[in-house]
Enzyme design. Structure first.
Site, PDB file in Angstrom:
ATOM      1  N   GLY A  15       0.779  -5.042   1.085  1.00 17.04           N
ATOM      2  CA  GLY A  15      -0.345  -5.136   0.156  1.00 17.04           C
ATOM      3  C   GLY A  15       0.067  -5.763  -1.173  1.00 17.04           C
ATOM      4  O   GLY A  15      -0.771  -6.351  -1.867  1.00 17.04           O
ATOM      5  N   GLU A  37       3.770  -5.221   7.500  1.00 20.21           N
ATOM      6  CA  GLU A  37       2.849  -4.212   8.040  1.00 20.21           C
ATOM      7  C   GLU A  37       3.069  -3.964   9.534  1.00 20.21           C
ATOM      8  O   GLU A  37       2.928  -2.850  10.015  1.00 20.21           O
ATOM      9  CB  GLU A  37       1.397  -4.641   7.811  1.00 20.21           C
ATOM     10  N   ALA A  74       0.858  -1.186   0.000  1.00 17.74           N
ATOM     11  CA  ALA A  74       0.000   0.000   0.000  1.00 17.74           C
ATOM     12  C   ALA A  74       0.896   1.238   0.000  1.00 17.74           C
ATOM     13  O   ALA A  74       2.042   1.180   0.456  1.00 17.74           O
ATOM     14  CB  ALA A  74      -0.883  -0.014   1.237  1.00 17.74           C
ATOM     15  N   GLU A  83      -0.213  -9.317  -0.554  1.00 22.05           N
ATOM     16  CA  GLU A  83      -1.643  -9.634  -0.400  1.00 22.05           C
ATOM     17  C   GLU A  83      -2.337  -9.690  -1.764  1.00 22.05           C
ATOM     18  O   GLU A  83      -3.205 -10.528  -1.990  1.00 22.05           O
ATOM     19  CB  GLU A  83      -2.305  -8.611   0.519  1.00 22.05           C
TER      20      GLU A  83
HETATM   21  C1  LIG Z   1      12.263  -2.862   0.078  1.00 22.20           C
HETATM   22  C2  LIG Z   1      11.701  -1.525  -0.387  1.00 22.20           C
HETATM   23  C3  LIG Z   1      10.404  -1.720  -1.122  1.00 22.20           C
HETATM   24  C4  LIG Z   1      12.692  -0.860  -1.354  1.00 22.20           C
HETATM   25  O1  LIG Z   1      13.898  -0.575  -0.680  1.00 22.20           O
HETATM   26  P1  LIG Z   1      15.019   0.330  -1.343  1.00 22.20           P
HETATM   27  O2  LIG Z   1      15.265  -0.123  -2.734  1.00 22.20           O
HETATM   28  O3  LIG Z   1      16.152   0.374  -0.381  1.00 22.20           O
HETATM   29  O4  LIG Z   1      14.390   1.772  -1.496  1.00 22.20           O
HETATM   30  P2  LIG Z   1      13.861   2.755  -0.386  1.00 22.20           P
HETATM   31  O5  LIG Z   1      14.800   3.882  -0.244  1.00 22.20           O
HETATM   32  O6  LIG Z   1      13.471   2.050   0.834  1.00 22.20           O
HETATM   33  O7  LIG Z   1      12.518   3.270  -1.054  1.00 22.20           O
HETATM   34  C5  LIG Z   1      12.545   4.026  -2.255  1.00 22.20           C
HETATM   35  C6  LIG Z   1      11.467   5.068  -2.184  1.00 22.20           C
HETATM   36  O8  LIG Z   1      10.201   4.420  -2.186  1.00 22.20           O
HETATM   37  C7  LIG Z   1       9.426   4.847  -1.073  1.00 22.20           C
HETATM   38  N1  LIG Z   1       8.561   3.723  -0.676  1.00 22.20           N
HETATM   39  C8  LIG Z   1       8.930   2.465  -0.483  1.00 22.20           C
HETATM   40  N2  LIG Z   1       7.878   1.703  -0.175  1.00 22.20           N
HETATM   41  C9  LIG Z   1       6.819   2.530  -0.181  1.00 22.20           C
HETATM   42  C10 LIG Z   1       5.427   2.348   0.067  1.00 22.20           C
HETATM   43  N3  LIG Z   1       4.917   1.141   0.363  1.00 22.20           N
HETATM   44  N4  LIG Z   1       4.633   3.426  -0.015  1.00 22.20           N
HETATM   45  C11 LIG Z   1       5.128   4.632  -0.322  1.00 22.20           C
HETATM   46  N5  LIG Z   1       6.436   4.885  -0.570  1.00 22.20           N
HETATM   47  C12 LIG Z   1       7.250   3.825  -0.488  1.00 22.20           C
HETATM   48  C13 LIG Z   1      10.454   5.211  -0.031  1.00 22.20           C
HETATM   49  O9  LIG Z   1       9.921   6.088   0.910  1.00 22.20           O
HETATM   50  C14 LIG Z   1      11.518   5.875  -0.902  1.00 22.20           C
HETATM   51  O10 LIG Z   1      11.090   7.158  -1.238  1.00 22.20           O
HETATM   52  P3  LIG Z   1      11.774   8.435  -0.560  1.00 22.20           P
HETATM   53  O11 LIG Z   1      13.238   8.250  -0.749  1.00 22.20           O
HETATM   54  O12 LIG Z   1      11.388   8.371   0.890  1.00 22.20           O
HETATM   55  O13 LIG Z   1      11.201   9.599  -1.259  1.00 22.20           O
HETATM   56  C15 LIG Z   1      11.518  -0.599   0.820  1.00 22.20           C
HETATM   57  O14 LIG Z   1      11.214   0.691   0.388  1.00 22.20           O
HETATM   58  C16 LIG Z   1      10.433  -1.031   1.741  1.00 22.20           C
HETATM   59  O15 LIG Z   1      10.665  -1.859   2.593  1.00 22.20           O
HETATM   60  N6  LIG Z   1       9.244  -0.422   1.607  1.00 22.20           N
HETATM   61  C17 LIG Z   1       8.135  -0.631   2.496  1.00 22.20           C
HETATM   62  C18 LIG Z   1       7.443  -1.928   2.234  1.00 22.20           C
HETATM   63  C19 LIG Z   1       6.286  -2.071   3.164  1.00 22.20           C
HETATM   64  O16 LIG Z   1       6.401  -1.940   4.346  1.00 22.20           O
HETATM   65  N7  LIG Z   1       5.127  -2.344   2.589  1.00 22.20           N
HETATM   66  C20 LIG Z   1       3.906  -2.452   3.338  1.00 22.20           C
HETATM   67  C21 LIG Z   1       3.157  -1.175   3.258  1.00 22.20           C
HETATM   68  S1  LIG Z   1       1.699  -1.178   4.265  1.00 22.20           S
HETATM   69  C22 LIG Z   1       0.663  -2.176   3.423  1.00 22.20           C
HETATM   70  O17 LIG Z   1       0.985  -2.650   2.377  1.00 22.20           O
HETATM   71  C23 LIG Z   1      -0.659  -2.382   4.038  1.00 22.20           C
HETATM   72  C24 LIG Z   1      -1.532  -3.187   3.446  1.00 22.20           C
HETATM   73  C25 LIG Z   1      -2.860  -3.385   3.980  1.00 22.20           C
HETATM   74  C26 LIG Z   1      -3.571  -2.093   3.897  1.00 22.20           C
HETATM   75  C27 LIG Z   1      -4.977  -2.270   3.885  1.00 22.20           C
HETATM   76  C28 LIG Z   1      -5.508  -0.933   3.654  1.00 22.20           C
HETATM   77  C29 LIG Z   1      -6.789  -0.830   4.287  1.00 22.20           C
HETATM   78  C30 LIG Z   1      -6.904   0.502   4.913  1.00 22.20           C
HETATM   79  C31 LIG Z   1      -8.147   0.511   5.661  1.00 22.20           C
HETATM   80  C32 LIG Z   1      -7.999   1.196   6.924  1.00 22.20           C
HETATM   81  C33 LIG Z   1      -9.304   1.151   7.586  1.00 22.20           C
HETATM   82  C34 LIG Z   1      -9.292   1.867   8.803  1.00 22.20           C
HETATM   83  C35 LIG Z   1     -10.022   3.125   8.721  1.00 22.20           C
HETATM   84  C36 LIG Z   1     -11.019   3.123   9.772  1.00 22.20           C
HETATM   85  C37 LIG Z   1     -11.628   4.462   9.927  1.00 22.20           C
HETATM   86  O18 LIG Z   1     -10.895   5.447  10.057  1.00 22.20           O
HETATM   87  O19 LIG Z   1     -12.858   4.508   9.933  1.00 22.20           O
END
Ligand SMILES: CC(C)(COP(=O)(O)OP(=O)(O)OC[C@H]1O[C@@H](n2cnc3c(N)ncnc32)[C@H](O)[C@@H]1OP(=O)(O)O)[C@@H](O)C(=O)NCCC(=O)NCCSC(=O)/C=C/CCCCCCCCCCCCC(=O)O
Length: 716
Positions: free
Chosen positions: A100, A123, A61, A103
């Site tokens: 995500g 997450e 996500a 997922e």
């Molecule tokens: C391994 C990586 C992917 C890559 O690593 P690397 O090559 O070293 O590069 P980085 O420097 O880390 O990253 C490069 C740039 O990319 C940006 N980045 C990376 N990942 C993301 C991301 N997922 N989103 C946005 N941006 C991202 C990073 O910041 C760098 O940019 P910048 O230099 O900062 O500008 C590594 O990046 C990594 O590990 N990434 C994270 C992976 C991760 O953790 N993924 C999980 C994300 S959370 C998720 O997926 C959740 C899923 C379920 C969500 C369900 C949604 C439902 C919402 C409903 C909520 C209901 C509640 C509301 C109730 C109410 O209020 O009423």
């Protein structure tokens, strides 16, 4: 966005486009929804492949969207719709399938990955759970036990491990998209029911309740006070005991609580802080993107005590060949025996092959003449370090980078005795140096951008979170630690016990309170520093005011009594002999404190947990504001990364500066004013804090900009 193309024959290819990691932004989700509809409607399409642009499937996500209102099609129904498609859908996983992203892949009927791909549900590290069906589908696919491990730790797994676990159907060394296309063609028309994970039972061990209870107590112990790991176990309990639809309802309910929690905000801030610090900048204008790093292939470490040994291992693990120098024969012999074993153990822990023959041991400083970079890790004594730097400067070939692992001594003074001061920086590692993630890269006024860039780059290769910081006593981490320790000692004088102070801090989330930590690292470390600073030692009068400020001689008196901590079996606590680990309250310490108070006319009072936290943490935070004001750290994220990665600050509280923002700057200021005393300058609120409050307490993300503006207008 996501693009749709029909490949020759009957396969629809859906490609996610959102550089750099194809995160599932609103536009990407909309693109996927539209493309899946198109594939469903096109009678010529018999099967579908989903992949990501530029060799990256999907990083999950879009975390940046979590801070605002959710726009675009929601993730959960989108993922359900993919699973329900009546044509085979395969995920072609290259690069990453995280959160995500995985997922999404779990909703596909098949998963085919490149051998270099990395998968995981991280997450929990962002204060969330896999809330797009991941907590219900993964255990149905790989069993409860393995899913508990992956989801509660958030660890990334290689394609090989994912294949073994059953997450993947196939792994290839060649093009995963081509293989997936070929594969879905071959299974077109086959029944899909057994491929829809939501329809499967969850494989569980017979003693499922005891497994869940065991994992629950483990996660509670490991991440004290963190909500997400506990919620993950609850979601998995639902997967094990409820039908899919009810399990999803539980997942949604738990996710809603986490999503709006301060902990999720803190952990997401910590994620971005880690990336912000990589984009370092110096007051001179040198930055990460306008400075060139040298690639180091041969380095030396001088001094093979605990720190030096860890640094040798950290370097060797990257494949750099290391000359390890120790002039004391006994220490050298011990290091030559211990270091290869440490290297092997650490390589095993990281699932790497032990790099062969990269370390050579020597007692001769002359042997470093051919290396490109030296890290000095001798005893923390300025005159000794000056001698070493002078010597290195004459022995090493011109252009060699000279780094010091000092934990707080003046880098500029070291640079001044060398022929090329521009090539001198601090590389402050944290013990154990091959394990701890933090590296403070300390630049002096004369350090060149190239030297800083090289140290930062080297840190990255070693898997460290490098933070560039300015040169001042204690740099950032230890400078902030000083007022924290000082307040802890004052609290003992005023009536608290070491256990009371430690329990308050551990309850807050630190893995260890200040006194247990002090016993572990050795009370003599600070003693030596205070002696060097002329605060204690022969000839210094035993008063409670020294150098014009309140001073607590308690830790000095502990050292004088031979109580140096775990290594002597006695410190603020007692242990089962020297080297013992289990801390027990010691009646001796209580009598010692009572006697001390009586001698100094102090009357013990009852001290609340709130006061302990405010005095210790707000003193530390206040010093953080002074550090920002002095431009020793470029922004609050730098300080927070240092505390989270090097000082055990609970990650789910973001870091000290983030915590200050959460508590409210006005309140911090008011409490500092309350506790402030003329002879305790560390509690005098910093000018920056006052100015931020006067400006309406902008959020932490705006402080950098605020400071820069204030500096331009000379208000700081
Ligand atoms: C391994 C990586 C992917 C890559 O690593 P690397 O090559 O070293 O590069 P980085 O420097 O880390 O990253 C490069 C740039 O990319 C940006 N980045 C990376 N990942 C993301 C991301 N997922 N989103 C946005 N941006 C991202 C990073 O910041 C760098 O940019 P910048 O230099 O900062 O500008 C590594 O990046 C990594 O590990 N990434 C994270 C992976 C991760 O953790 N993924 C999980 C994300 S959370 C998720 O997926 C959740 C899923 C379920 C969500 C369900 C949604 C439902 C919402 C409903 C909520 C209901 C509640 C509301 C109730 C109410 O209020 O009423």
């Amino acid at each position: 966005m996501a693009t749709y193309s029909r490949l020759p024959g009957s396969v629809a290819l859906i490609t996610l486009h959102n550089p750099p990691v194809n995160a599932l932004s609103a536009a990407v989700r909309q693109g996927i929804v539209d493309a899946v509809q198109r594939a469903l409607k096109d009678p010529k399409v018999t099967s579908v492949v989903i992949c990501g642009q530029n060799g990256k499937f999907c990083g999950g996500a879009d975390i940046r969207e979590f801070a605002g209102p959710m726009l675009g099609p929601p993730l959960v129904p989108m993922i359900h719709a993919i699973e329900a498609v009546d044509k085979p859908v395969a995920a072609a996983i290259e690069g990453v399938a995280l959160g995500g992203g995985l997922e999404l892949a779990l909703a596909c009927h098949y998963r085919i990955a490149h051998s270099k791909a990395v998968l995981g549900l991280p997450e929990v590290t962002l204060g969330l759970l896999p809330g797009a069906g991941g907590s219900q589908r993964l255990p149905r696919l790989i069993g409860l036990t393995a899913a508990l491990d992956l989801i509660t730790t958030g660890r990334h797994v290689s394609a090989a491990e994912a294949l073994k676990l059953g997450v993947l159907d196939q792994v290839t060394d060649s093009n995963a998209v081509d293989l997936a296309v070929e594969f879905v063609r071959s299974v077109a028309g086959q029944p899909l029911d057994s491929r829809r994970l939501s329809t499967l039972p969850c494989p569980c061990p017979p003693d499922v309740d005891s497994l869940l209870d065991k994992v629950m107590s483990k996660v509670r112990q490991r991440s004290r006070g963190a909500l997400a790991p506990v919620a993950c176990v609850r979601a998995l309990r639902a997967a094990a005991s409820l039908p899919y639809a009810q399990g999803m309802e539980k997942e949604r309910e738990l996710m809603a609580t986490l999503f709006n929690s301060g902990q999720a905000r803190a952990l997401q801030y910590a994620f971005f802080s880690q990336r912000v610090v990589g984009k370092w900048s110096l007051p001179s204008g040198a930055r990460w993107d306008n400075s060139t790093a040298r690639i180091i292939s041969k380095a030396a470490v001088i001094g093979l005590g605990t720190m030096g040994r860890g640094i040798v291992v950290a370097l060797a693990l990257t494949g750099i060949s290391v000359v390890a120098v120790e002039t004391q024969e006994k220490q050298l012999a011990e290091a030559s025996r211990v270091v290869p074993a440490m290297l092997q153990r650490e390589a095993g822990r990281r699932r790497l092959a032990t790099p062969p023959g990269v370390i050579s041991f020597s007692s001769n400083l002359q042997d470093v003449s051919e290396v490109e970079l030296v890290i000095e890790a001798v005893f923390e004594d300025m005159s000794l370090k000056l001698q070493v730097f002078k010597h290195l400067s004459s022995v090493c070939r011109p252009g060699t980078l000279l780094c010091s692992n000092t934990s707080g001594l003046d880098i500029d003074q070291l640079a001044a005795v060398t022929q090329s001061p521009g090539l001198v920086v601090g590389m402050h590692f944290f013990a154990p140096a091959h394990v701890m993630k933090l590296l403070e890269v300390v630049y002096g006024p004369r350090s060149s951008p190239e030297a800083v860039a090289t140290a930062m780059q080297l840190g990255k290769r070693m898997g460290k979170v490098g933070v560039a910081v300015g040169n001042c006593p204690g740099f950032v981490g230890n400078r902030m630690l000083k007022p924290y320790l000082e307040q802890a000692n004052f609290l003992l004088e005023e009536g608290a016990t070491p256990r009371q102070v430690d329990e308050a801090l551990e309850e807050f989330g630190f893995p260890m309170g200040v006194f247990r930590m002090s016993d572990l690292s050795g009370l003599d470390v600070g003693w030596r520093i205070r002696k060097e600073a002329g605060l204690t030692g022969p000839g210094v009068e035993s008063t409670r005011t020294r150098q014009g400020r309140r001073y607590s001689p308690l830790p000095d008196q502990m050292c004088e009594a031979g109580r140096l901590g775990q290594k002597t079996g006695k410190g603020w606590y007692q242990y089962d002999g020297p080297g013992g680990r289990v801390a027990r309250s010691d009646p001796w310490v209580h009598i010692f404190l009572e006697t001390y108070r009586a001698e100094h006319g102090l009357v013990a009072r009852s001290i609340t947990l709130e006061e302990i936290l405010e005095r210790c943490l707000y003193a530390l935070i206040n010093e953080g504001f002074n550090i920002l004001q002095d431009a020793v750290a470029a922004g609050p994220e730098d300080i927070d990364a240092i505390y989270v990665f090097g000082y055990g600050w609970p990650r789910h509280r973001g870091g000290p500066m983030f915590h200050a923002d959460q508590v409210g700057l006005g309140r911090i200021l008011q409490r500092l004013n309350q506790h402030s005393h003329p002879d305790v300058p560390h509690l005098k609120p910093s000018t920056l804090l006052r100015r931020l409050v006067a400006a309406g307490s902008p959020p932490v993300q705006k402080w950098r900009e605020f400071i820069n503006k204030e500096r331009v207008h000379s208000q700081l």
